[in-house]
Scaffold this motif. Structure first.
Motif, PDB file in Angstrom:
ATOM      1  N   MET A  23     -41.031  -4.431 -20.035  1.00  0.00           N
ATOM      2  CA  MET A  23     -41.087  -5.453 -21.077  1.00  0.00           C
ATOM      3  C   MET A  23     -39.689  -5.796 -21.576  1.00  0.00           C
ATOM      4  O   MET A  23     -39.373  -6.970 -21.831  1.00  0.00           O
ATOM      5  CB  MET A  23     -41.963  -4.966 -22.243  1.00  0.00           C
ATOM      6  CG  MET A  23     -42.101  -5.973 -23.377  1.00  0.00           C
ATOM      7  SD  MET A  23     -42.924  -7.490 -22.859  1.00  0.00           S
ATOM      8  CE  MET A  23     -42.170  -8.677 -23.991  1.00  0.00           C
ATOM      9  N   THR A  24     -38.827  -4.802 -21.711  1.00  0.00           N
ATOM     10  CA  THR A  24     -37.461  -5.042 -22.184  1.00  0.00           C
ATOM     11  C   THR A  24     -36.681  -5.916 -21.209  1.00  0.00           C
ATOM     12  O   THR A  24     -36.055  -6.914 -21.596  1.00  0.00           O
ATOM     13  CB  THR A  24     -36.738  -3.702 -22.390  1.00  0.00           C
ATOM     14  OG1 THR A  24     -37.443  -2.932 -23.375  1.00  0.00           O
ATOM     15  CG2 THR A  24     -35.316  -3.919 -22.867  1.00  0.00           C
ATOM     16  N   LEU A  25     -36.727  -5.565 -19.920  1.00  0.00           N
ATOM     17  CA  LEU A  25     -35.959  -6.321 -18.931  1.00  0.00           C
ATOM     18  C   LEU A  25     -36.543  -7.715 -18.699  1.00  0.00           C
ATOM     19  O   LEU A  25     -35.806  -8.712 -18.658  1.00  0.00           O
ATOM     20  CB  LEU A  25     -35.913  -5.544 -17.616  1.00  0.00           C
ATOM     21  CG  LEU A  25     -35.176  -4.196 -17.660  1.00  0.00           C
ATOM     22  CD1 LEU A  25     -35.293  -3.475 -16.323  1.00  0.00           C
ATOM     23  CD2 LEU A  25     -33.719  -4.394 -18.029  1.00  0.00           C
ATOM     24  N   GLY A  85     -52.000  -5.992 -17.770  1.00  0.00           N
ATOM     25  CA  GLY A  85     -52.582  -7.198 -18.342  1.00  0.00           C
ATOM     26  C   GLY A  85     -52.060  -7.465 -19.740  1.00  0.00           C
ATOM     27  O   GLY A  85     -51.750  -8.616 -20.099  1.00  0.00           O
ATOM     28  N   LEU A  86     -51.963  -6.413 -20.552  1.00  0.00           N
ATOM     29  CA  LEU A  86     -51.387  -6.564 -21.893  1.00  0.00           C
ATOM     30  C   LEU A  86     -49.926  -6.984 -21.801  1.00  0.00           C
ATOM     31  O   LEU A  86     -49.461  -7.837 -22.580  1.00  0.00           O
ATOM     32  CB  LEU A  86     -51.519  -5.242 -22.654  1.00  0.00           C
ATOM     33  CG  LEU A  86     -50.838  -5.187 -24.021  1.00  0.00           C
ATOM     34  CD1 LEU A  86     -51.460  -6.192 -24.979  1.00  0.00           C
ATOM     35  CD2 LEU A  86     -50.907  -3.786 -24.599  1.00  0.00           C
ATOM     36  N   LEU A  87     -49.185  -6.390 -20.868  1.00  0.00           N
ATOM     37  CA  LEU A  87     -47.789  -6.768 -20.670  1.00  0.00           C
ATOM     38  C   LEU A  87     -47.681  -8.254 -20.343  1.00  0.00           C
ATOM     39  O   LEU A  87     -46.792  -8.960 -20.849  1.00  0.00           O
ATOM     40  CB  LEU A  87     -47.187  -5.922 -19.544  1.00  0.00           C
ATOM     41  CG  LEU A  87     -45.725  -6.183 -19.180  1.00  0.00           C
ATOM     42  CD1 LEU A  87     -44.810  -5.829 -20.333  1.00  0.00           C
ATOM     43  CD2 LEU A  87     -45.338  -5.390 -17.937  1.00  0.00           C
ATOM     44  N   GLY A  88     -48.592  -8.754 -19.512  1.00  0.00           N
ATOM     45  CA  GLY A  88     -48.579 -10.178 -19.174  1.00  0.00           C
ATOM     46  C   GLY A  88     -48.827 -11.054 -20.386  1.00  0.00           C
ATOM     47  O   GLY A  88     -48.163 -12.090 -20.568  1.00  0.00           O
ATOM     48  N   VAL A  89     -49.761 -10.667 -21.254  1.00  0.00           N
ATOM     49  CA  VAL A  89     -50.051 -11.448 -22.458  1.00  0.00           C
ATOM     50  C   VAL A  89     -48.838 -11.478 -23.386  1.00  0.00           C
ATOM     51  O   VAL A  89     -48.472 -12.538 -23.930  1.00  0.00           O
ATOM     52  CB  VAL A  89     -51.275 -10.871 -23.190  1.00  0.00           C
ATOM     53  CG1 VAL A  89     -51.455 -11.516 -24.559  1.00  0.00           C
ATOM     54  CG2 VAL A  89     -52.536 -11.075 -22.356  1.00  0.00           C
ATOM     55  N   VAL A  90     -48.203 -10.324 -23.585  1.00  0.00           N
ATOM     56  CA  VAL A  90     -47.040 -10.265 -24.479  1.00  0.00           C
ATOM     57  C   VAL A  90     -45.885 -11.085 -23.911  1.00  0.00           C
ATOM     58  O   VAL A  90     -45.185 -11.797 -24.652  1.00  0.00           O
ATOM     59  CB  VAL A  90     -46.621  -8.799 -24.714  1.00  0.00           C
ATOM     60  CG1 VAL A  90     -45.355  -8.731 -25.559  1.00  0.00           C
ATOM     61  CG2 VAL A  90     -47.741  -8.039 -25.418  1.00  0.00           C
ATOM     62  N   ALA A  94     -51.468 -10.643 -14.017  1.00  0.00           N
ATOM     63  CA  ALA A  94     -51.067  -9.252 -14.228  1.00  0.00           C
ATOM     64  C   ALA A  94     -52.271  -8.346 -14.442  1.00  0.00           C
ATOM     65  O   ALA A  94     -52.190  -7.132 -14.218  1.00  0.00           O
ATOM     66  CB  ALA A  94     -50.120  -9.161 -15.428  1.00  0.00           C
ATOM     67  N   ARG A  95     -53.403  -8.909 -14.847  1.00  0.00           N
ATOM     68  CA  ARG A  95     -54.619  -8.104 -15.008  1.00  0.00           C
ATOM     69  C   ARG A  95     -55.072  -7.481 -13.692  1.00  0.00           C
ATOM     70  O   ARG A  95     -55.865  -6.532 -13.695  1.00  0.00           O
ATOM     71  CB  ARG A  95     -55.756  -8.967 -15.558  1.00  0.00           C
ATOM     72  CG  ARG A  95     -55.689  -9.213 -17.050  1.00  0.00           C
ATOM     73  CD  ARG A  95     -56.891 -10.030 -17.497  1.00  0.00           C
ATOM     74  NE  ARG A  95     -56.877 -10.262 -18.922  1.00  0.00           N
ATOM     75  CZ  ARG A  95     -57.505  -9.494 -19.808  1.00  0.00           C
ATOM     76  NH1 ARG A  95     -58.170  -8.443 -19.393  1.00  0.00           N
ATOM     77  NH2 ARG A  95     -57.457  -9.780 -21.093  1.00  0.00           N
TER      78      ARG A  95
END
Length: 726
Positions: free
Chosen positions: A75-77, A117-122, A109-110
């Motif tokens: 998420m950071t990168l 999937g959560l990472l994709g939403v964020v 991403a899901r």
């Protein structure tokens, strides 16, 4: 139950567990620290560090440190790269196209699971924010990306480094939850009245997902966490081996406790059997105490005395006294002897797990000879990186349709925001991406949670602003709200939304100086929710009633395969039986989850759902009967030849599965049922199996064709299309 009532119950539901105080404290420090620095040093750009820390903290779902580090690092990168879109200054038409492409990609991403999937939403949300708040120039965009890297690193430091790293602690806690749930059930059965059976009203169906479903979920979670923790530690034989034995041990104990529960439920309970049943209750209380000792050792590292503290001999003596006092019918004697055998087995298992738990904190190896069947886990084969995407790149895939629907909805919201020139319009798009789910019922439920949470949260923010506008106090309120919101997130998504909304509104008001944004937030959230619901209704609708028959049929066939594996085995501890039981448990969980989603979509009479719920309940009861038979396979008196039972039950289950897929009435059961073994206990096992199968068949006969159109029943339907990988 009406859909609205179902969604209201979901809005108010609080999950069991404790608040995540650590996550709340980390969120407060992650967001509050940079915000305080920005306020004290008059560095407005530093607020991007706090926002970045918030985005990175949101993807931290707990679990193994390695998985958390990978997710937060990604998420950071990726967030730093996505932030560069702020330098583009795109025209409206280009912003719509780019949003369509990026959000659709994030939806895919899901394919890799819930956390990706959560990472994709964020990431989709941060893209929307960056697009809506353009940088002055490329240098400003690079600065913003650099600050995102700082914020992400700050959040990772707080989550992974500030507190001491204990690599196996997530696995220990996950396994502890398994033992805790097992102890809860042992205590519950131990509180049954001496008259027999659970204290439930006659004729009332049990819940769709009883304790066996929760145990299967907890065991699978524990296995996943432990496997991830042990990754890269090949060859180590220390704490990881102890935990592996414990997680496999709790699986074996669950099977034996299921069999014991089934036997106690049907065993005679006249007053002359009360002393015997009282001894069974005492033994179950002692079993629960042992399980709590293991839980305490896992959670707290407390030293455990490995010496046994109970046995089942008092149950045996009570049975002997009963036989001495008078004639006991052979079926009753055989049944209670089996109860004693199961308790004796549970005592051996409990003693073995306590002994392993006692060695957790030291260097003592796992005992070579344990009275516990343990399967040494083999490493799962690595899946090709692009394989999940290839599996879902087809129109039958739920994820494929969801990703397209998500991208189109976000693009429509972007076009609407640009056309209307909405203040803080990115809140509309964020609402769409957060609310929209792969399933229609979940989308409506999430819309209700977000809209109601926004209304309550915005009212809270407006009330606070009306009382005070001192920046220092507002900043303190933001930090407290973030901390409490992250603490309660595992327990209630609705409470999380109620608390997160005022924090975000106050943060936006503090940055912009506009103290009237609560109303803007409400309007934008309502608009976003409306777009999400409309798109769900119009674009590639995928109602649950098309998926549920397939899921139920899959579960029935898994039941059939489980029975076949039991009949072919000499013990319930054989790998083939354990794997078939696991697959069956997961299949039932999937069918029950599909039914729960159907409740949120159903527009027909509630009475039409009762037979379907009964079918799922009795499918699990049939599974319990098979498990009781499996637990007896190690007994030499158990029937060795079960081909007639397998042929009879397998044929019935196959017909029920086909009837569910074709949404038709199943054919009648065969007139002749298998007789069972030569002894009383074997006959009782087979008779119970056939009885549960008969009840299951009766429930399937009453299941109506599932149709949502106009809320009425229709005639026979054609088989539903495959839903694809989920």
């Amino acid at each position: 139950m009406s859909p609205l009532r179902h969604h209201l119950q979901a809005f108010l539901r609080v999950e069991p567990g404790r608040p995540a105080y650590g996550a709340g404290l980390r969120a407060a420090l992650a967001v509050g620290g940079p915000m305080a620095v920005a306020a004290l040093l008059h560095l407005p750009a530093a607020t991007w560090v706090g926002l970045a820390a918030l985005f990175v903290a949101l993807v931290d779902r707990g679990g193994p440190y390695r998985d958390r580090a990978l997710t937060m690092g990604a998420m950071t990168l990726l967030g730093a790269g996505v932030g560069l879109v702020a330098a583009l200054h795109l025209p409206a038409w280009a912003a719509v196209i780019v949003t369509l492409l990026w959000v659709t990609a994030c939806g895919f991403a899901r394919s890799y699971g819930d956390t990706p999937g959560l990472l994709g939403v964020v990431l989709a949300n941060y893209f929307v924010v960056s697009l809506a708040l353009p940088a002055r120039d490329v240098a400003d965009a690079l600065l913003r990306s650099g600050l995102f890297l700082v914020g992400g690193a700050w959040a990772m430091f707080l989550a992974l480094m500030l507190w001491p790293l204990v690599p196996y602690r997530p696995a220990r806690l996950a396994i502890a939850r398994c033992f805790d749930a097992l102890a809860d059930h042992a205590e519950e059965v131990g509180r049954w009245p001496l008259e027999g059976g659970p204290p439930a009203a006659a004729g009332v169906l049990p819940v769709v997902a009883p304790w066996q479903a929760r145990m299967r979920q907890l065991i699978e979670q524990a296995r996943t966490v432990l496997a991830s923790t042990r990754m890269g530690r090949a060859g180590e034989s220390g704490r990881g081996e102890h935990l592996l034995v414990l997680v496999e041990g709790v699986d074996s104990m669950m099977v034996t406790l299921i069999a014991l529960t089934e036997m106690l439920e049907v065993a005679p309970a006249e007053p002359r059997y009360h002393p015997l049943r009282a001894e069974v209750r005492r033994a179950l209380a002692a079993l629960a105490a042992d399980l709590r000792r293991v839980t305490l050792a896992l959670e707290k590292g407390t030293a455990v005395d490995p010496q046994p503290v109970w046995d089942a001999e008092r149950v045996k003596r009570a049975l002997e006294a009963l036989e001495t006092a008078g004639e006991v019918p052979e079926p009753v004697r055989a049944g209670y002897q089996y109860v004693y055998a199961l308790l004796d087995r549970l005592r051996d298992y409990a003693h073995a797990t306590v002994e392993v738990a006692a060695r957790l904190e030291g260097s003592a190896p796992v005992p070579d000879a344990l009275a516990l069947p343990v399967r040494r886990a083999e490493p799962a084969p690595r899946q090709a990186l692009l394989e999940p995407l290839r599996e879902n790149l087809n129109v039958r895939s739920v994820i494929f349709r969801h990703a397209l629907r998500l991208g189109v909805a976000a693009a429509l919201a972007t076009a609407l925001v640009w056309a209307l020139g909405l203040n803080h319009g990115y809140w509309v798009i964020i609402t769409v991406t957060v609310v929209l789910q792969p399933y229609a019922g979940l989308t409506f439920q999430r819309s209700l949670q977000r809209i109601a949470g926004t209304l309550l949260g915005a009212a809270l923010a407006a009330g606070l602003v009306a009382l005070v506008r001192e920046p220092a106090i507002i900043l303190l309120a933001i930090v407290v709200l973030f901390a409490v919101a992250m603490s309660v997130q595992p327990l209630s998504l609705s409470a999380f939304q109620v608390l997160l909304t005022p924090a975000l509104v106050l943060l936006a008001e503090l940055q912009s100086g506009d103290w009237e944004l609560a109303g803007v937030r409400i309007i934008n959230t309502l608009l976003g929710g409306l777009i999400a619901l409309t798109v769900t209704r119009l674009l590639w609708p995928s109602p649950e009633h098309l998926r549920l028959p397939e899921q139920v049929a899959f579960a029935l066939r898994a039941d059939r395969d489980y029975l076949k594996s039991v009949a072919a085995a000499h013990s319930d501890a054989e790998p083939a039986v354990r794997e078939a039981r696991r697959k069956m448990g997961l299949a039932l969980l999937a069918a029950e989850a599909s039914f729960q989603r159907l409740l949120g979509e159903w527009r027909g009479p509630a009475r039409d759902l009762e037979p379907l719920m009964a079918l799922l309940v009795y499918a699990r009861r049939f599974t319990s009967a098979v498990t009781t038979l499996a637990a007896s396979r190690a007994d030499p008196a158990s029937p060795r030849e079960l081909s007639e039972v397998v042929r009879f039950a397998g044929g019935v289950l196959d017909e029920l599965a086909t009837a569910m897929e074709q949404q038709r009435r199943p054919a009648p059961m065969p007139a002749t049922a298998p007789a069972g073994g030569v002894d009383a206990l074997s006959r009782a096992h087979v008779e119970r199996l056939v009885r549960q199968l008969t009840v299951l068949h009766s429930a399937a006969e009453r299941v109506p064709p599932l149709r949502l159109k106009e809320g009425v029943r229709s005639g026979p339907a054609s088989p539903p299309a495959a839903a694809g990988p989920r």
